[in-house]
Design a protein around this motif. Sequence first.
Motif, PDB file in Angstrom:
ATOM      1  N   LEU A  73      -8.202   4.547   8.308  1.00 38.00           N
ATOM      2  CA  LEU A  73      -7.996   5.725   9.167  1.00 38.00           C
ATOM      3  C   LEU A  73      -9.124   6.737   8.973  1.00 38.00           C
ATOM      4  CD1 LEU A  73      -4.143   6.359   8.800  1.00 38.00           C
ATOM      5  CD2 LEU A  73      -5.352   5.802  10.914  1.00 38.00           C
ATOM      6  N   ILE A  74      -9.563   6.891   7.726  1.00 39.87           N
ATOM      7  CA  ILE A  74     -10.593   7.898   7.438  1.00 39.87           C
ATOM      8  C   ILE A  74     -11.966   7.424   7.909  1.00 39.87           C
ATOM      9  CG2 ILE A  74     -11.822   9.071   5.548  1.00 39.87           C
ATOM     10  CD1 ILE A  74      -9.116   9.163   4.069  1.00 39.87           C
ATOM     11  N   GLY A 106       2.264  -2.639  -2.215  1.00 43.09           N
ATOM     12  CA  GLY A 106       2.570  -1.508  -1.322  1.00 43.09           C
ATOM     13  C   GLY A 106       1.530  -0.414  -1.445  1.00 43.09           C
ATOM     14  N   LEU A 107       1.161  -0.091  -2.682  1.00 42.80           N
ATOM     15  CA  LEU A 107       0.158   0.955  -2.897  1.00 42.80           C
ATOM     16  C   LEU A 107      -1.212   0.502  -2.401  1.00 42.80           C
ATOM     17  CD1 LEU A 107       1.317   2.134  -6.436  1.00 42.80           C
ATOM     18  CD2 LEU A 107       1.471   3.432  -4.304  1.00 42.80           C
ATOM     19  N   HIS A 135      -5.857  12.986  15.145  1.00 40.50           N
ATOM     20  CA  HIS A 135      -6.145  11.981  14.125  1.00 40.50           C
ATOM     21  C   HIS A 135      -5.953  12.546  12.715  1.00 40.50           C
ATOM     22  CE1 HIS A 135      -7.799   8.349  12.482  1.00 40.50           C
ATOM     23  NE2 HIS A 135      -8.691   9.032  11.798  1.00 40.50           N
ATOM     24  N   TRP A 177       8.813   2.062 -12.406  1.00 36.29           N
ATOM     25  CA  TRP A 177       8.095   1.249 -13.405  1.00 36.29           C
ATOM     26  C   TRP A 177       8.785   1.275 -14.775  1.00 36.29           C
ATOM     27  CZ3 TRP A 177       4.398  -1.806 -11.429  1.00 36.29           C
ATOM     28  CH2 TRP A 177       3.702  -2.605 -12.339  1.00 36.29           C
ATOM     29  N   HIS A 207      -3.763  -5.233   6.323  1.00 31.69           N
ATOM     30  CA  HIS A 207      -2.792  -4.199   5.953  1.00 31.69           C
ATOM     31  C   HIS A 207      -1.369  -4.656   6.289  1.00 31.69           C
ATOM     32  CE1 HIS A 207      -0.566  -0.411   5.912  1.00 31.69           C
ATOM     33  NE2 HIS A 207      -0.315  -0.557   7.193  1.00 31.69           N
ATOM     34  N   MET A 223       9.525  -7.645  -2.746  1.00 33.09           N
ATOM     35  CA  MET A 223      10.664  -6.828  -3.177  1.00 33.09           C
ATOM     36  C   MET A 223      11.960  -7.597  -2.911  1.00 33.09           C
ATOM     37  SD  MET A 223      11.479  -3.809  -4.451  1.00 33.09           S
ATOM     38  CE  MET A 223      10.131  -2.659  -4.209  1.00 33.09           C
ATOM     39  N   SER A 232       7.594  -5.492  -9.425  1.00 39.83           N
ATOM     40  CA  SER A 232       6.399  -4.735  -9.841  1.00 39.83           C
ATOM     41  C   SER A 232       5.206  -5.071  -8.951  1.00 39.83           C
ATOM     42  CB  SER A 232       6.051  -5.078 -11.293  1.00 39.83           C
ATOM     43  OG  SER A 232       7.138  -4.817 -12.133  1.00 39.83           O
ATOM     44  N   LEU A 283      -3.422   2.131   0.632  1.00 39.41           N
ATOM     45  CA  LEU A 283      -4.793   2.631   0.423  1.00 39.41           C
ATOM     46  C   LEU A 283      -5.766   2.036   1.448  1.00 39.41           C
ATOM     47  CD1 LEU A 283      -5.493   2.718  -3.429  1.00 39.41           C
ATOM     48  CD2 LEU A 283      -5.336   4.638  -1.838  1.00 39.41           C
ATOM     49  N   LEU A 314      11.781  -0.910 -14.892  1.00 34.61           N
ATOM     50  CA  LEU A 314      11.529  -2.353 -14.975  1.00 34.61           C
ATOM     51  C   LEU A 314      11.008  -2.770 -16.341  1.00 34.61           C
ATOM     52  CD1 LEU A 314       9.787  -2.784 -11.508  1.00 34.61           C
ATOM     53  CD2 LEU A 314      12.041  -3.677 -12.138  1.00 34.61           C
ATOM     54  N   LEU A 327       5.274   6.780  -2.011  1.00 37.34           N
ATOM     55  CA  LEU A 327       5.425   5.445  -2.605  1.00 37.34           C
ATOM     56  C   LEU A 327       4.936   5.459  -4.061  1.00 37.34           C
ATOM     57  CD1 LEU A 327       6.172   2.478  -2.351  1.00 37.34           C
ATOM     58  CD2 LEU A 327       3.921   2.037  -1.361  1.00 37.34           C
ATOM     59  N   LEU A 369       5.397  -3.378  -5.640  1.00 36.96           N
ATOM     60  CA  LEU A 369       4.959  -1.975  -5.666  1.00 36.96           C
ATOM     61  C   LEU A 369       3.430  -1.887  -5.648  1.00 36.96           C
ATOM     62  CD1 LEU A 369       7.492  -0.606  -8.311  1.00 36.96           C
ATOM     63  CD2 LEU A 369       7.463  -0.074  -5.865  1.00 36.96           C
ATOM     64  N   VAL A 370       2.782  -2.767  -6.408  1.00 42.32           N
ATOM     65  CA  VAL A 370       1.305  -2.753  -6.440  1.00 42.32           C
ATOM     66  C   VAL A 370       0.751  -3.081  -5.052  1.00 42.32           C
ATOM     67  CG1 VAL A 370      -0.722  -3.907  -7.397  1.00 42.32           C
ATOM     68  CG2 VAL A 370       1.189  -3.303  -8.889  1.00 42.32           C
ATOM     69  N   PHE A 399       4.553  -6.335  -0.034  1.00 40.00           N
ATOM     70  CA  PHE A 399       5.490  -5.293  -0.456  1.00 40.00           C
ATOM     71  C   PHE A 399       6.946  -5.665  -0.127  1.00 40.00           C
ATOM     72  CE2 PHE A 399       7.376  -0.953   0.585  1.00 40.00           C
ATOM     73  CZ  PHE A 399       7.720  -0.683  -0.723  1.00 40.00           C
ATOM     74  N   ILE A 400       7.241  -5.826   1.157  1.00 41.76           N
ATOM     75  CA  ILE A 400       8.640  -6.027   1.556  1.00 41.76           C
ATOM     76  C   ILE A 400       9.173  -7.370   1.044  1.00 41.76           C
ATOM     77  CG2 ILE A 400      10.224  -6.239   3.517  1.00 41.76           C
ATOM     78  CD1 ILE A 400       9.144  -3.470   3.453  1.00 41.76           C
ATOM     79  N   ILE A 425      -5.232   3.817   4.708  1.00 43.78           N
ATOM     80  CA  ILE A 425      -5.773   5.186   4.686  1.00 43.78           C
ATOM     81  C   ILE A 425      -7.296   5.152   4.802  1.00 43.78           C
ATOM     82  CG2 ILE A 425      -6.093   7.216   3.203  1.00 43.78           C
ATOM     83  CD1 ILE A 425      -3.229   6.663   2.137  1.00 43.78           C
ATOM     84  N   MET A 431       1.568  -5.394   3.481  1.00 45.17           N
ATOM     85  CA  MET A 431       2.822  -4.634   3.448  1.00 45.17           C
ATOM     86  C   MET A 431       4.032  -5.544   3.662  1.00 45.17           C
ATOM     87  SD  MET A 431       1.577  -1.829   2.653  1.00 45.17           S
ATOM     88  CE  MET A 431       2.819  -0.570   2.609  1.00 45.17           C
ATOM     89  N   TRP A 474       1.913   7.671   1.309  1.00 43.93           N
ATOM     90  CA  TRP A 474       1.410   6.893   0.159  1.00 43.93           C
ATOM     91  C   TRP A 474       1.786   7.597  -1.147  1.00 43.93           C
ATOM     92  CZ3 TRP A 474      -1.756   7.350  -4.082  1.00 43.93           C
ATOM     93  CH2 TRP A 474      -2.158   6.158  -4.667  1.00 43.93           C
TER      94      TRP A 474
END
Lengths: 129, 155
Positions: A27-28, A16-17, B122, B144, A41, A53, A10, A21, B147, B136, A13-14, A49-50, A24, A45, B133
Motif C-alpha cells: 500500500l505504501i 498473519g503478521l 489512500h 504467545w 498476501h 489457526m 504460533s 506487513l 502458548l 494483530l 500468528l507469525v 493465518f486462518i 502494508i 492470510m 496490524w
Amino acid sequence: MHKRNRLFVSIALVYGLLGGLIAISRLIDPGLIPGNVPRAHGHIMLLGFILMMVYGIALHVLPRFGGFPLYSERMADWQLYLANAGLPVMVAGWLAWRDPLVIVGGVLSYGAIVLFGLNMILTVVGRKK
Amino acid sequence: MAAPQPTAAEERLGAEAAMARMGMTFSRDNRWFIVAAQVYLMLAGLGLPINGSLLSDSASRPAFLHLFTLGFLLMMIYGLGGHMLPRFTGNPIREGAWPWLQMGLVHAGAASFVAGYFAGWHGLTVMGAILAWLSLATFAARVWPVLWGTPADAG
C-alpha cells in the motif's frame, strides 16, 4: 495442548503478521516488493493465518468433541511439515514469477489439507487404526 | 412448612453464576469481539444485495473483502482464541487494558481501511491497515505466553 497444535497456532500468528506487513508495504510503495504481491498476501492470510489457526484449534478440540482420540498423530505431524513447506514455496513462486514453484507449493499445501481432512473424518467417526 | 422453591428466573441466574464461576462463559472483551464479528459479517454481506456478489469486480471489492476478513474472521479468532486457548493450555491470558487496546485498534483499523477505499483516500486506507496490524500484534503478544509461557510469565 499438544506441542504440534501450539506450533500451528504460533505459526498462524507469525504468518498473519507477515502477511499484514507485506500488504502494508504494498500500500505504501507498490514497487517495494516485486512479484504478485496481492496474491501472495491473500494466500499468506488464508492458508497461513486462518487455515493454520483452524488446524491447531481443530486438532485439539475435534477429538474431544467427537469423543474419540485423534486417528493419527503421525498424519497430523506430516500435515504440519507439508503445510509449512508448501506455503513458502508457493509464495516464493508468486514473488519470483515462477509458476513451477507455485505448483509445487500448491501440491504440498494440498497434501496437508487432505491429511487434515482424512484425519478429522476418521477421528470424528471413531474409526480405529 | 416447606422452603420456598426458586422461580425459573432465579434458577437461570443461579446457573449463569455457576457457569461464570467455572470460567466457561465469555469474558466481557471476548463477548464484544464475538458481537462485533457478527455486525461486521452483516456489513460485509451488504455486498450481496448491493453488488449481487460478496466480492464484486468494482472498486469496492477490497472494502467488502476486508469487512469480511478483518471484521468477521479476525474478530471471531480474537474472541474464540482469547477464550479457548487459555483453557487449552492452562496459562492465563493478558487482560486489563490489553484486550481493549486490541479492540480499539481493530475497529479503528477496519473502519479507516474501508472508509479509505470508499472515499478514495489512500492515506486513510494505509492508516487503517497499520492500525489493524497493530491490533494483530497486540493479540499475538497476549497469546504467545499462553502458548509457550509458564503461568507466571503470562500474568
